[in-house]
Design a protein around this motif. Sequence first.
Motif, PDB file in Angstrom:
ATOM      1  N   TRP A  91       7.926  -9.864 -33.723  1.00  0.00           N
ATOM      2  CA  TRP A  91       7.983 -10.980 -32.774  1.00  0.00           C
ATOM      3  C   TRP A  91       8.734 -10.548 -31.524  1.00  0.00           C
ATOM      4  CZ3 TRP A  91       4.898 -15.003 -33.741  1.00  0.00           C
ATOM      5  CH2 TRP A  91       4.439 -15.149 -35.058  1.00  0.00           C
ATOM      6  N   LEU A  92       8.003  -9.926 -30.613  1.00  0.00           N
ATOM      7  CA  LEU A  92       8.598  -9.415 -29.378  1.00  0.00           C
ATOM      8  C   LEU A  92       8.122 -10.237 -28.192  1.00  0.00           C
ATOM      9  CD1 LEU A  92       8.118  -5.545 -29.833  1.00  0.00           C
ATOM     10  CD2 LEU A  92      10.122  -6.942 -30.423  1.00  0.00           C
ATOM     11  N   GLU A  93       9.018 -10.503 -27.272  1.00  0.00           N
ATOM     12  CA  GLU A  93       8.613 -11.115 -26.016  1.00  0.00           C
ATOM     13  C   GLU A  93       8.347  -9.993 -25.010  1.00  0.00           C
ATOM     14  OE1 GLU A  93      11.446 -14.185 -25.071  1.00  0.00           O
ATOM     15  OE2 GLU A  93      11.172 -15.111 -27.056  1.00  0.00           O
ATOM     16  N   LYS A  94       7.698 -10.369 -23.931  1.00  0.00           N
ATOM     17  CA  LYS A  94       7.320  -9.358 -22.942  1.00  0.00           C
ATOM     18  C   LYS A  94       8.541  -8.574 -22.452  1.00  0.00           C
ATOM     19  CE  LYS A  94       4.231  -8.835 -19.044  1.00  0.00           C
ATOM     20  NZ  LYS A  94       4.475  -9.172 -17.632  1.00  0.00           N
ATOM     21  N   GLU A  95       9.644  -9.292 -22.255  1.00  0.00           N
ATOM     22  CA  GLU A  95      10.862  -8.634 -21.778  1.00  0.00           C
ATOM     23  C   GLU A  95      11.393  -7.647 -22.814  1.00  0.00           C
ATOM     24  OE1 GLU A  95      10.270 -11.900 -21.769  1.00  0.00           O
ATOM     25  OE2 GLU A  95       9.833 -12.017 -19.616  1.00  0.00           O
ATOM     26  N   ASP A  96      11.202  -7.990 -24.101  1.00  0.00           N
ATOM     27  CA  ASP A  96      11.664  -7.082 -25.161  1.00  0.00           C
ATOM     28  C   ASP A  96      10.965  -5.734 -25.052  1.00  0.00           C
ATOM     29  OD1 ASP A  96      13.284  -9.067 -26.287  1.00  0.00           O
ATOM     30  OD2 ASP A  96      11.683  -9.794 -27.586  1.00  0.00           O
ATOM     31  N   ILE A  97       9.653  -5.800 -24.802  1.00  0.00           N
ATOM     32  CA  ILE A  97       8.894  -4.547 -24.707  1.00  0.00           C
ATOM     33  C   ILE A  97       9.406  -3.717 -23.527  1.00  0.00           C
ATOM     34  CG2 ILE A  97       6.583  -3.569 -24.314  1.00  0.00           C
ATOM     35  CD1 ILE A  97       5.469  -5.930 -25.961  1.00  0.00           C
ATOM     36  N   GLY A  98       9.741  -4.389 -22.434  1.00  0.00           N
ATOM     37  CA  GLY A  98      10.328  -3.695 -21.281  1.00  0.00           C
ATOM     38  C   GLY A  98      11.652  -3.038 -21.639  1.00  0.00           C
ATOM     39  N   LEU A  99      12.498  -3.757 -22.383  1.00  0.00           N
ATOM     40  CA  LEU A  99      13.800  -3.187 -22.778  1.00  0.00           C
ATOM     41  C   LEU A  99      13.625  -1.972 -23.670  1.00  0.00           C
ATOM     42  CD1 LEU A  99      15.835  -6.450 -23.569  1.00  0.00           C
ATOM     43  CD2 LEU A  99      16.127  -4.920 -21.601  1.00  0.00           C
ATOM     44  N   LEU A 100      12.663  -2.066 -24.591  1.00  0.00           N
ATOM     45  CA  LEU A 100      12.411  -0.931 -25.484  1.00  0.00           C
ATOM     46  C   LEU A 100      11.943   0.280 -24.688  1.00  0.00           C
ATOM     47  CD1 LEU A 100      10.668  -2.854 -28.425  1.00  0.00           C
ATOM     48  CD2 LEU A 100      12.936  -1.767 -28.486  1.00  0.00           C
ATOM     49  N   ARG A 101      11.010   0.019 -23.751  1.00  0.00           N
ATOM     50  CA  ARG A 101      10.475   1.126 -22.953  1.00  0.00           C
ATOM     51  C   ARG A 101      11.587   1.783 -22.138  1.00  0.00           C
ATOM     52  NH1 ARG A 101       7.100  -1.438 -19.334  1.00  0.00           N
ATOM     53  NH2 ARG A 101       9.007  -1.677 -18.124  1.00  0.00           N
ATOM     54  N   GLU A 102      12.368   0.953 -21.434  1.00  0.00           N
ATOM     55  CA  GLU A 102      13.397   1.509 -20.542  1.00  0.00           C
ATOM     56  C   GLU A 102      14.454   2.292 -21.301  1.00  0.00           C
ATOM     57  OE1 GLU A 102      14.671  -2.004 -18.472  1.00  0.00           O
ATOM     58  OE2 GLU A 102      12.571  -2.311 -17.853  1.00  0.00           O
ATOM     59  N   SER A 103      14.772   1.823 -22.489  1.00  0.00           N
ATOM     60  CA  SER A 103      15.837   2.481 -23.266  1.00  0.00           C
ATOM     61  C   SER A 103      15.319   3.692 -24.029  1.00  0.00           C
ATOM     62  CB  SER A 103      16.429   1.484 -24.255  1.00  0.00           C
ATOM     63  OG  SER A 103      15.446   1.117 -25.212  1.00  0.00           O
ATOM     64  N   ARG A 104      13.999   3.880 -24.047  1.00  0.00           N
ATOM     65  CA  ARG A 104      13.360   4.954 -24.814  1.00  0.00           C
ATOM     66  C   ARG A 104      13.599   4.821 -26.316  1.00  0.00           C
ATOM     67  NH1 ARG A 104      15.584  10.094 -22.463  1.00  0.00           N
ATOM     68  NH2 ARG A 104      13.939  11.125 -23.640  1.00  0.00           N
ATOM     69  N   ALA A 105      13.863   3.577 -26.760  1.00  0.00           N
ATOM     70  CA  ALA A 105      13.999   3.335 -28.200  1.00  0.00           C
ATOM     71  C   ALA A 105      12.631   3.480 -28.859  1.00  0.00           C
ATOM     72  CB  ALA A 105      14.566   1.937 -28.441  1.00  0.00           C
ATOM     73  N   LYS A 106      12.653   3.596 -30.182  1.00  0.00           N
ATOM     74  CA  LYS A 106      11.427   3.792 -30.954  1.00  0.00           C
ATOM     75  C   LYS A 106      11.131   2.558 -31.799  1.00  0.00           C
ATOM     76  CE  LYS A 106      11.645   8.286 -29.841  1.00  0.00           C
ATOM     77  NZ  LYS A 106      12.851   8.407 -28.992  1.00  0.00           N
ATOM     78  N   VAL A 107       9.863   2.420 -32.180  1.00  0.00           N
ATOM     79  CA  VAL A 107       9.456   1.313 -33.054  1.00  0.00           C
ATOM     80  C   VAL A 107       8.718   1.877 -34.260  1.00  0.00           C
ATOM     81  CG1 VAL A 107       7.785  -0.604 -33.245  1.00  0.00           C
ATOM     82  CG2 VAL A 107       9.403  -0.532 -31.328  1.00  0.00           C
TER      83      VAL A 107
END
Lengths: 442, 442
Positions: free
Chosen positions: B259-275
């Motif tokens: 359950w991700l919001e659009k902003e969450d995906i941006g935060l993940l991308r910017e931080s280079r975190a993994k899923v």
Amino acid sequence: MLNHDLLIINATLLANPADGRLQEAAFLAIADGAVAGIGAMADLPAQPAAKRTIDAAGNLLLPGLINCHCHGAMTLFRGLADDLPLMTWLNEHIFPAEARLVDAEMVYWCSKLAAAEMIMGGTTTVADAYFHEDAAARAFCEAGMRTVAAQGIIDFPAPGVPDPKHNIAAAADFLGAWQGKNSLLTPALFCHSPYTCSPETLQRAKGLAREAGCLFFIHLAETRGEVARIKEQHGCTPVALLQRLGLLDEKTVCVHSVWLEKEDIGLLRESRAKVVTCPESNMKLGSGIAPLAELIEAGVPVGLGTDGCVSNNDLDLFQEMGCCARLHKVAALEPTRMPAAELLGMATGGGAGVLGMAGQTGRLAIGMRADCIIIDRKQPHLTPFHNPETLVYTGKGSDVATVLIDGRVVMENRRLLSFDLEETLGEVRRLARRVRAMGMKG
Amino acid sequence: MLNHDLLIINATLLANPADGRLQEAAFLAIADGAVAGIGAMADLPAQPAAKRTIDAAGNLLLPGLINCHCHGAMTLFRGLADDLPLMTWLNEHIFPAEARLVDAEMVYWCSKLAAAEMIMGGTTTVADAYFHEDAAARAFCEAGMRTVAAQGIIDFPAPGVPDPKHNIAAAADFLGAWQGKNSLLTPALFCHSPYTCSPETLQRAKGLAREAGCLFFIHLAETRGEVARIKEQHGCTPVALLQRLGLLDEKTVCVHSVWLEKEDIGLLRESRAKVVTCPESNMKLGSGIAPLAELIEAGVPVGLGTDGCVSNNDLDLFQEMGCCARLHKVAALEPTRMPAAELLGMATGGGAGVLGMAGQTGRLAIGMRADCIIIDRKQPHLTPFHNPETLVYTGKGSDVATVLIDGRVVMENRRLLSFDLEETLGEVRRLARRVRAMGMKG
């Protein structure tokens, strides 16, 4: 005094998968292709007379699975042009491949491959539907499977029926040739869909089916596009169109039935028509999610099918059960949806009911035909085995060690016995080279 | 002059599953656990010197699969209390069973069973996460698997850490004990979730992970309920909470992320975190469908995981690939979604990237560690084999014949070689009897 053809001993028995009850240390006795005795080892006479004994040694014994919808011969196109838009896939790949490659020889060998895959995956009964169904019927009979074989009917030039004017006559010939010919084979009819068969064709086909007392299969309400098209052409839903044409009764089997309105479910219930759900096919083609819980709650009998190998792409009913259970849980965001016992019942006794065979197969009880499978539980992914749910969420076709159909051992310890598998694999590989030579994606 | 430990010849090679390119008649040479040569049989010297040769005879050779999230020891609870409402299942079945049964011995044997299942299903690398992870690490090392072993951290009494005040210290001890100890094992940390670990615990754990340079795993945004709870407690989404606490970086692995919001995906991308996505678990628990296409489009690295056996219920990444591809197609009503090559990439090189191992495993190329599997194609359900997509839509773990990890043959022709499977099955059955003796549903 017992006198049996075959005795299975020391099994963990799941006689009626729908009730989920396991009986440890059980036996099954078979005479003349039917179950002649079943119960606890303690109740078995000390020296039972049997021509042959199989020691199941704690492995699981249950009825064979029932695949209520399959286009066996399409094994040849397994994996051909995956992941494409539906119309590109159909018009640029599947239809051209069918037009150039489907003949009686292809249907024979590729149906035989399907039979091998199904038997080796624990399926003992199949409802097949394709063109050149005569060749498919021969293949399934030689494989020793219990089969409903339905000749395809479509208002387009089709393999074996180049002029659609003759599609009903060809179907009548098929029924005439196979009725009463082989105790394992029941002929039937399969109209492709309400958008590829005219109302007149549908009515003539159903009329023929009624005369012959046979099942009438039809792909129905598979996609949103189909429903929109039927509504535009006929002013009603596909189910309502069948009702209006007088085609819905207890021998009509509606395959897919993904996009149903509330009134459709009422029409199906009232007419006692049957539904077959093919979740993996509906998922892979992006068709949608059938309202299974609503159909079951309404009392509409539902069977499970794999569909053909172009859209699944295998014929493994264990994985179909697991995928179906999981899909409906996530669609409803509710883990209690479609519990495992519901799936086990659907894939055995439920399927038998859909095919009009509830008195013959789908359960193990005295007098039923001896269609049964032995699962090898001594594997990491089936350990521990706390309960039969494990078959749904963890089982796979390759877990099946031994298969009996009509009392005959058709696979033992994963060796197919009813026909020469190597010959069939070789013939299908030869045909597959023709597919690739056509420049199809591969 | 070639001088190899092992040579695989006559294979159909899929060196980089993400590109879907098959090379017929290929060889792979292995020296010191790494790929020392790879190419066409025609380029192989006439008399290569190798201690051992495996003739793959037209079978498929590809990198081993990578399971990016697993709780191996939970094999003991496979099938326990299926189909129940989430909170009933957790509070009345899983938590009590864990509290009474999880000790180092249980984790050791049940992780070993998980290793057997994974190896026999073609998985060569696993990221495991549980309590008593020291015992799990021993089990995976003895099994010869490439492993990321993450010690669990939770703000409740947990197996091996009765007082949560000591959870970070226990995790530090685990890291200290395993860093640099075994070349196949990389220790890591696993915080259970943002609703079972306080912000302080999360920050201390991530601090410890940073000091050690290790991966930090966390279950994140798995259910709607979790997101609602975090929003209520912290006024932001779970991903935003991690960002606010300074926990998102390239060594943070967010598991589930349904359950991700659009902003969450941006935060993940910017931080280079993994899923890591675990579709079968999310389906069976009715959790939801992760926005995979959106994550991939945003460039967030995504790996595939099975999760533990209580929610899957198996550890078969082939079926996980097929289910994932089908699920996303039907959810979008679009058959082009999540094509097979995407899944093959995610389960191999993609997973290696998520675990920081892209230079070691996930592809077969000179210098990479020799983690590879041979698929037996001579089976009905893999015939014909037009293309690698077939592995995704038709393959199953049981199709894997032979497995090499770090150049060592750990399974050959379906016989596990790295440890005594019978002993492990026996020990787990003994533990399973204790589960049933507790009166758990079974």
